[in-house]
Design an enzyme around this catalytic site. Structure first.
Site, PDB file in Angstrom:
ATOM      1  N   LYS A 173       0.888  -1.183   0.000  1.00 38.81           N
ATOM      2  CA  LYS A 173       0.000   0.000   0.000  1.00 38.81           C
ATOM      3  C   LYS A 173       0.911   1.214   0.000  1.00 38.81           C
ATOM      4  O   LYS A 173       1.378   1.653   1.039  1.00 38.81           O
ATOM      5  CB  LYS A 173      -0.879  -0.027   1.251  1.00 38.81           C
ATOM      6  CG  LYS A 173      -2.212   0.710   1.155  1.00 38.81           C
ATOM      7  CD  LYS A 173      -2.138   2.179   0.819  1.00 38.81           C
ATOM      8  CE  LYS A 173      -1.676   3.059   1.958  1.00 38.81           C
ATOM      9  NZ  LYS A 173      -1.463   4.470   1.507  1.00 38.81           N
ATOM     10  N   CYS A 281      13.899  11.099   5.971  1.00 37.67           N
ATOM     11  CA  CYS A 281      13.894  10.754   7.402  1.00 37.67           C
ATOM     12  C   CYS A 281      15.306  10.804   7.974  1.00 37.67           C
ATOM     13  O   CYS A 281      15.489  10.792   9.179  1.00 37.67           O
ATOM     14  CB  CYS A 281      13.302   9.382   7.616  1.00 37.67           C
ATOM     15  SG  CYS A 281      14.304   8.104   6.882  1.00 37.67           S
TER      16      CYS A 281
HETATM   17  P1  NAD Z   1       2.413   9.257   6.958  1.00 38.45           P
HETATM   18  O1  NAD Z   1       2.557   8.644   8.297  1.00 38.45           O
HETATM   19  O2  NAD Z   1       1.453  10.383   6.780  1.00 38.45           O
HETATM   20  O3  NAD Z   1       1.942   8.136   5.892  1.00 38.45           O
HETATM   21  C1  NAD Z   1       2.616   6.903   5.779  1.00 38.45           C
HETATM   22  C2  NAD Z   1       1.629   5.855   5.266  1.00 38.45           C
HETATM   23  O4  NAD Z   1       0.564   5.722   6.220  1.00 38.45           O
HETATM   24  C3  NAD Z   1       0.979   6.230   3.939  1.00 38.45           C
HETATM   25  O5  NAD Z   1       0.888   5.076   3.138  1.00 38.45           O
HETATM   26  C4  NAD Z   1      -0.397   6.750   4.348  1.00 38.45           C
HETATM   27  O6  NAD Z   1      -1.388   6.509   3.380  1.00 38.45           O
HETATM   28  C5  NAD Z   1      -0.700   5.956   5.616  1.00 38.45           C
HETATM   29  N1  NAD Z   1      -1.527   6.701   6.558  1.00 38.45           N
HETATM   30  C6  NAD Z   1      -1.577   8.042   6.731  1.00 38.45           C
HETATM   31  N2  NAD Z   1      -2.446   8.359   7.700  1.00 38.45           N
HETATM   32  C7  NAD Z   1      -2.958   7.198   8.173  1.00 38.45           C
HETATM   33  C8  NAD Z   1      -3.895   6.868   9.198  1.00 38.45           C
HETATM   34  N3  NAD Z   1      -4.488   7.800   9.920  1.00 38.45           N
HETATM   35  N4  NAD Z   1      -4.167   5.559   9.412  1.00 38.45           N
HETATM   36  C9  NAD Z   1      -3.573   4.605   8.695  1.00 38.45           C
HETATM   37  N5  NAD Z   1      -2.677   4.865   7.707  1.00 38.45           N
HETATM   38  C10 NAD Z   1      -2.369   6.140   7.446  1.00 38.45           C
HETATM   39  O7  NAD Z   1       3.872   9.656   6.470  1.00 38.45           O
HETATM   40  P2  NAD Z   1       4.269  10.473   5.177  1.00 38.45           P
HETATM   41  O8  NAD Z   1       3.884  11.895   5.366  1.00 38.45           O
HETATM   42  O9  NAD Z   1       3.834   9.769   3.947  1.00 38.45           O
HETATM   43  O10 NAD Z   1       5.868  10.319   5.238  1.00 38.45           O
HETATM   44  C11 NAD Z   1       6.693  11.159   5.985  1.00 38.45           C
HETATM   45  C12 NAD Z   1       7.012  10.559   7.332  1.00 38.45           C
HETATM   46  O11 NAD Z   1       7.633   9.292   7.161  1.00 38.45           O
HETATM   47  C13 NAD Z   1       7.995  11.384   8.132  1.00 38.45           C
HETATM   48  O12 NAD Z   1       7.579  11.394   9.471  1.00 38.45           O
HETATM   49  C14 NAD Z   1       9.307  10.634   7.986  1.00 38.45           C
HETATM   50  O13 NAD Z   1      10.238  10.812   9.017  1.00 38.45           O
HETATM   51  C15 NAD Z   1       8.815   9.238   7.956  1.00 38.45           C
HETATM   52  N6  NAD Z   1       9.796   8.360   7.340  1.00 38.45           N
HETATM   53  C16 NAD Z   1      10.521   7.569   8.171  1.00 38.45           C
HETATM   54  C17 NAD Z   1      11.485   6.736   7.644  1.00 38.45           C
HETATM   55  C18 NAD Z   1      12.297   5.850   8.538  1.00 38.45           C
HETATM   56  O14 NAD Z   1      13.023   5.043   8.014  1.00 38.45           O
HETATM   57  N7  NAD Z   1      12.212   5.951   9.855  1.00 38.45           N
HETATM   58  C19 NAD Z   1      11.712   6.715   6.256  1.00 38.45           C
HETATM   59  C20 NAD Z   1      10.943   7.527   5.442  1.00 38.45           C
HETATM   60  C21 NAD Z   1       9.985   8.354   6.002  1.00 38.45           C
END
Ligand code: NAD
Length: 495
Positions: A173, A281
């Site tokens: 997803k 990240c």
């Molecule tokens: P996000 O948490 O908004 O979304 C991530 C995924 O979760 C997406 O597929 C989204 O559709 C889903 N999602 C969003 N809201 C949801 C909910 N309420 N319930 C269930 N699923 C939901 O993150 P983003 O904005 O896409 O990405 C940026 C974030 O990801 C930053 O916080 C970044 O630090 C983090 N990140 C972390 C790493 C790591 O390795 N630790 C790597 C890349 C990105």
């Protein structure tokens, strides 16, 4: 307008949902396509396809699976420009950065081609007279992967090559903000000879995510995203009996000791702070300067920032737009907070001139000095091109600050003192550490992951941890019957 479909059982799948979400080109602010948002029934269809494919794929020989992995690797390498263009179009990152993302993903595919060796079991002969014990590793079944917007190709590639190599089948997803790279990779798998149903993609939002988390036929969840969602994913998936790894947000500090080479530090801070518009990240978001170097360092960083070009990622600029209008506005809002909280905005990215369309989601590189550590500018993950500087008096004060953070993804120390670096590596509570390296992302044969609120679960992404995560061990104790060992004995075998 184009609609991005799901991918189920080896072909595009429209599903039953009438809900869609717009996909923007962030450099123009224009909607270029929309993406379907799955119902739980659509997720059921993808899981059913993956379940049906599992017996055949997990029963395929290691050699067969390895051959498909090699074919996928060759295709991805040969056609990386195509997927890089998709990344730039939907995410906004500049072409060179998009190619860098593919290069890091390729590393994991290359690692996964070694699966016959990596997933080998162990064998102990004659543990008791005539008794042998050995272990094998077997796939879990259908595995779920949920990925964020900032690496639409690389983050899925952290997981699915190893999951597939190990004999699992996958439902991915991807982020609904930039969904097309996942479909491009699904088509590539088909061309590489992967049987239909082994790799499936469902697009969607919370509805699709919850359906995966709760589905009885999904064995594991690998998630990457923001910390609040990661925590929710970890708790919900675990409650439904799944193996889960959930990588969360970050606030990465770069500790600069007074003996460091400040030109190298300034180059590194600019590269690590503003690459991919700070939407990484592992981006550096706080420079912790141990006095008396802060004034010099801020000046050097600011002068380098004045040379950066911002614009459409296809035009050879250094930095592209942010992912969405809302996100750009949220990030820009931190500059107002900085002003209110008494920090000093040294370089202001608002109103920057760009090489691109007026309606793109632009915010230029921003440098904020003397950020108070109780300001939201310091405590929140901003996830944009905003670099903060915090001044401390000693090494100890700097390490204490880093260790106090709720996040523990990455950190870096810049120094010419080997002893200080060695001490830092022991004392700092962070999962990935750079010594004079600003973005210490481990290579594909190590594992990637943070500590504290940057990772929920005990297994990191890719590398050896992934072999463990995507397989289950069986231990077999065997004896080939020999009349000399017959007879009743209620105790443990002793000799
Ligand atoms: P996000 O948490 O908004 O979304 C991530 C995924 O979760 C997406 O597929 C989204 O559709 C889903 N999602 C969003 N809201 C949801 C909910 N309420 N319930 C269930 N699923 C939901 O993150 P983003 O904005 O896409 O990405 C940026 C974030 O990801 C930053 O916080 C970044 O630090 C983090 N990140 C972390 C790493 C790591 O390795 N630790 C790597 C890349 C990105």
């Amino acid at each position: 307008m184009n609609t991005v479909d799901h991918w189920v059982a080896g072909r595009a799948f429209a599903g039953e949902s009438s809900r869609t979400s717009p996909v923007f080109n962030p450099a123009t602010g224009v909607v270029s396509r929309d993406v379907r948002l799955a119902t739980s029934g659509d997720v059921d269809a993808a899981v059913a396809a993956a379940t049906a494919a599992f017996a055949g794929w997990s029963g395929a020989s290691w050699a067969k699976r390895q051959q498909v992995l090699f074919a996928f690797r060759e295709l991805l390498n040969a056609r990386k420009d195509e997927v890089a263009a998709i990344l730039t179009n939907e995410h906004g990152k500049v072409t060179a950065d998009a190619l860098g993302e593919i290069a890091r993903g390729l590393e994991v595919v290359e690692f996964a081609t070694g699966i016959p060796y990596l997933a080998k079991g162990e064998y102990s002969e004659n543990v008791s007279t005539g008794v042998d014990v050995y272990s094998t590793r077997q796939p879990l079944g259908v595995v779920g992967i949920i990925s964020p917007f900032n690496f639409p190709a690389m983050v899925p590639l952290w997981f699915f090559p190893i999951a597939i190599a190990a004999g699992n089948t996958v439902v991915l997803k991807p982020s609904e903000k930039d969904p097309s790279a996942a479909i491009w990779m699904a088509e590539l798998w088909k061309e590489a000879g992967l049987p239909d149903g082994v790799f499936n993609v469902v697009h969607g939002d919370k509805v699709a995510v919850d359906a995966l988390l709760e589905h009885p036929d999904v064995a594991s969840i690998s998630f990457v995203g923001s910390t609040p969602i990661a925590k929710y994913i970890y708790e919900t998936a675990a409650k439904h009996g799944k193996r889960v790894q959930a990588l969360g947000g970050a606030k990465n500090h770069m500790l600069v000791l007074p003996d460091a080479d400040l030109d190298l530090v300034a180059d590194s801070a600019v590269n690590a702070g503003f690459g991919s518009a700070g939407e990484r990240c592992m981006a550096i978001s706080v420079v912790v300067a141990v006095e008396p170097v802060a004034d010099d360092l801020v000046e050097k960083i600011a002068s380098r920032m004045s040379t950066l070009t911002v614009g459409d990622g296809t035009r050879g600029c250094d930095m592209g737009p942010l992912i969405s209008r809302e996100h750009r506005d949220k990030v820009a809002g931190y500059l107002e907070i900085a002003e209110t909280d008494g920090a000093e905005i040294v370089v202001d990215g608002r109103g920057i001139e760009v090489d691109g369309a007026d309606d793109g989601f632009w915010l230029g590189p921003t440098l904020i000095d003397r950020v108070p550590t109780d300001s939201a500018v310091y405590t929140d993950e901003i996830f944009g091109p905003v670099l903060s500087v915090v001044r401390v008096a000693t090494y100890e004060e700097g390490v204490a600050l880093i260790n106090f953070s709720r996040y523990g993804n990455g950190t870096a120390i810049f120094t010419n003192d080997g002893g200080a670096a060695r001490r830092f590596q022991r004392e700092v509570n962070v999962g990935m550490i750079g010594i004079n390296v600003p973005i210490p992302v481990p290579v594909g044969y190590f594992s990637f992951g943070g500590w504290k609120d940057s990772l929920f679960g005990d297994t990191k992404a890719y590398g050896p941890d992934a072999i463990h995560f995507f397989t289950r061990q069986k231990a077999i104790t065997s004896r080939w019957l020999d009349p000399s060992h017959g007879g009743i004995n209620l105790g443990f075998p002793q000799n």
